[in-house]
Motif scaffolding. Sequence first.
Motif, PDB file in Angstrom:
ATOM      1  N   ILE A 110       0.972  -1.105   0.172  1.00 47.50           N
ATOM      2  CA  ILE A 110      -0.077  -0.083  -0.007  1.00 47.50           C
ATOM      3  C   ILE A 110       0.790   1.276  -0.214  1.00 47.50           C
ATOM      4  O   ILE A 110       0.590   2.399  -0.872  1.00 47.50           O
ATOM      5  CB  ILE A 110      -1.178  -0.018   1.104  1.00 47.50           C
ATOM      6  N   ALA A 111       1.878   1.392   1.014  1.00 48.83           N
ATOM      7  CA  ALA A 111       2.714   2.730   0.893  1.00 48.83           C
ATOM      8  C   ALA A 111       3.428   2.883  -0.554  1.00 48.83           C
ATOM      9  O   ALA A 111       3.460   3.922  -0.787  1.00 48.83           O
ATOM     10  CB  ALA A 111       3.642   2.426   1.976  1.00 48.83           C
ATOM     11  N   ALA A 112       3.964   1.796  -0.996  1.00 52.97           N
ATOM     12  CA  ALA A 112       4.649   2.068  -2.236  1.00 52.97           C
ATOM     13  C   ALA A 112       3.629   2.487  -3.513  1.00 52.97           C
ATOM     14  O   ALA A 112       4.043   3.331  -4.185  1.00 52.97           O
ATOM     15  CB  ALA A 112       5.553   0.670  -2.355  1.00 52.97           C
ATOM     16  N   GLU A 113       2.445   1.823  -3.430  1.00 47.89           N
ATOM     17  CA  GLU A 113       1.782   2.037  -4.656  1.00 47.89           C
ATOM     18  C   GLU A 113       0.966   3.554  -4.165  1.00 47.89           C
ATOM     19  O   GLU A 113       1.040   4.430  -5.345  1.00 47.89           O
ATOM     20  CB  GLU A 113       0.448   1.032  -4.450  1.00 47.89           C
ATOM     21  N   ILE A 114       0.571   3.873  -3.087  1.00 48.62           N
ATOM     22  CA  ILE A 114       0.144   5.430  -2.783  1.00 48.62           C
ATOM     23  C   ILE A 114       1.342   6.256  -2.889  1.00 48.62           C
ATOM     24  O   ILE A 114       1.307   7.661  -3.537  1.00 48.62           O
ATOM     25  CB  ILE A 114      -0.298   5.445  -1.265  1.00 48.62           C
ATOM     26  N   GLY A 115       2.572   6.081  -2.746  1.00 49.60           N
ATOM     27  CA  GLY A 115       3.698   7.041  -2.730  1.00 49.60           C
ATOM     28  C   GLY A 115       4.012   7.191  -4.208  1.00 49.60           C
ATOM     29  O   GLY A 115       4.146   8.274  -4.837  1.00 49.60           O
ATOM     30  N   THR A 116       3.886   6.069  -5.012  1.00 47.98           N
ATOM     31  CA  THR A 116       3.785   6.101  -6.567  1.00 47.98           C
ATOM     32  C   THR A 116       2.766   7.198  -7.207  1.00 47.98           C
ATOM     33  O   THR A 116       2.975   8.047  -8.083  1.00 47.98           O
ATOM     34  CB  THR A 116       3.698   4.725  -7.376  1.00 47.98           C
ATOM     35  N   LEU A 148       0.974  15.279  -5.904  1.00 49.25           N
ATOM     36  CA  LEU A 148       0.035  15.472  -4.804  1.00 49.25           C
ATOM     37  C   LEU A 148       1.107  15.546  -3.704  1.00 49.25           C
ATOM     38  O   LEU A 148       1.779  14.662  -3.314  1.00 49.25           O
ATOM     39  CB  LEU A 148      -0.916  14.612  -4.732  1.00 49.25           C
ATOM     40  N   PRO A 149       0.595  16.283  -2.322  1.00 47.36           N
ATOM     41  CA  PRO A 149       1.563  16.579  -1.474  1.00 47.36           C
ATOM     42  C   PRO A 149       1.126  15.587  -0.114  1.00 47.36           C
ATOM     43  O   PRO A 149       2.080  15.235   0.709  1.00 47.36           O
ATOM     44  CB  PRO A 149       1.170  17.955  -0.888  1.00 47.36           C
ATOM     45  N   LEU A 174      -4.545  13.271  -2.154  1.00 45.82           N
ATOM     46  CA  LEU A 174      -5.195  11.881  -2.715  1.00 45.82           C
ATOM     47  C   LEU A 174      -6.088  11.052  -1.649  1.00 45.82           C
ATOM     48  O   LEU A 174      -5.874  11.131  -0.431  1.00 45.82           O
ATOM     49  CB  LEU A 174      -4.157  10.872  -3.048  1.00 45.82           C
ATOM     50  N   ALA A 175      -7.142  10.605  -2.133  1.00 47.30           N
ATOM     51  CA  ALA A 175      -8.132   9.747  -1.524  1.00 47.30           C
ATOM     52  C   ALA A 175      -7.632   8.327  -1.596  1.00 47.30           C
ATOM     53  O   ALA A 175      -7.790   7.899  -2.783  1.00 47.30           O
ATOM     54  CB  ALA A 175      -9.469   9.979  -1.475  1.00 47.30           C
TER      55      ALA A 175
END
Length: 352
Positions: free
Chosen positions: A90-96, A103-104, A184-185
Amino acid sequence: MLQAAVLADDFSGATEMAGVASRFGLRVVLQTNVPHGQPEKCDVLVLDTDSRMMTDEAAADRVREFANGLKQLNPPAIYKKTDSVLRGQIAAEIGTLLVVFELPGCLFIPANPSRQRVIRDGHYFVEGKPLAEIDAFANDPTHPANTNAVAELLRDESGRIQIPNIESEDEIRRQAAAKPADHLAAGAADFFAAWLAEVTGQNTPVQAGTISFSPQKTLWVCGSHAAWPDRKREFAEHGIPVQLIDQSPRFGETEPVLALGTGDETHPDPAALLESIAESVAKLIEENAADFLLLEGGGTARAVIDHFGWTDFSVLAEIAPGTVAVRSGHSPVLLVKPGSYPWPERVWQFFE
């Protein structure tokens, strides 16, 4: 006109989001390929990146490829669908996604209070029990929950992902209304429904859909080892015949429905098991003209649709939250749900 886009990391999560969007009366297209042009008559585009089982690096690469394609469509709003109990990268995908769309930060709400999945004091609970004390999640073969602490499950080092405590649907709606426009949501189905209401300005009451159910042959596929004991019992209670993947399954001469399962033993090679499931399903469809498939779990569903080359889906109905009927062209009707959700009573009633 495209109003929103969703990226999910597995197929059952993608169908769940497609079902929520259809609940609002929106036109939904679900795809499993990188987008190369805006679909016709589409309000919400849902993409399955099929990245949950990948490494952090591979998942980030896959999501980047989809995000770059999606960016060309200039969607007004984007949602990142994740597993509600934080399985996957999850963290890797959101970070990408934060990098691609510049987005900040991200408001991330994996809690699903409608299913008694809540976050209290930074810890995850399911039906009142700590996540790591629930066998199905603690013993997950690929993403075992070895802690209840949401921050430890997420493994975010950027500090840009905000995860609020959530114990009710009212709290989710307040968070959706207060989300900064430049964030991002991301999260599970309850937050998506609240976010979509804000994005579209619609707040349609939840209404389950209906489909005409008169298939000649129905194949019910359970590829989830964790769900198999409950499913085997339910199949027996409803008089549905069961055969296992390794038994060369066949429909009975007079039986219109067959349940296909993995058995009680854990398979040593999950990828090989999914391949076997897909091959068995294909054989049964080709030999018996099965026209209705019930698929449990994103990995199982994705293995089957990839085997047939089905990539673009329309939504027929949201039977119940999380259980959605879709179809690709002239494919059989696919009724799909996440592996950790029970089949709703409405589905069992089809077979009474």
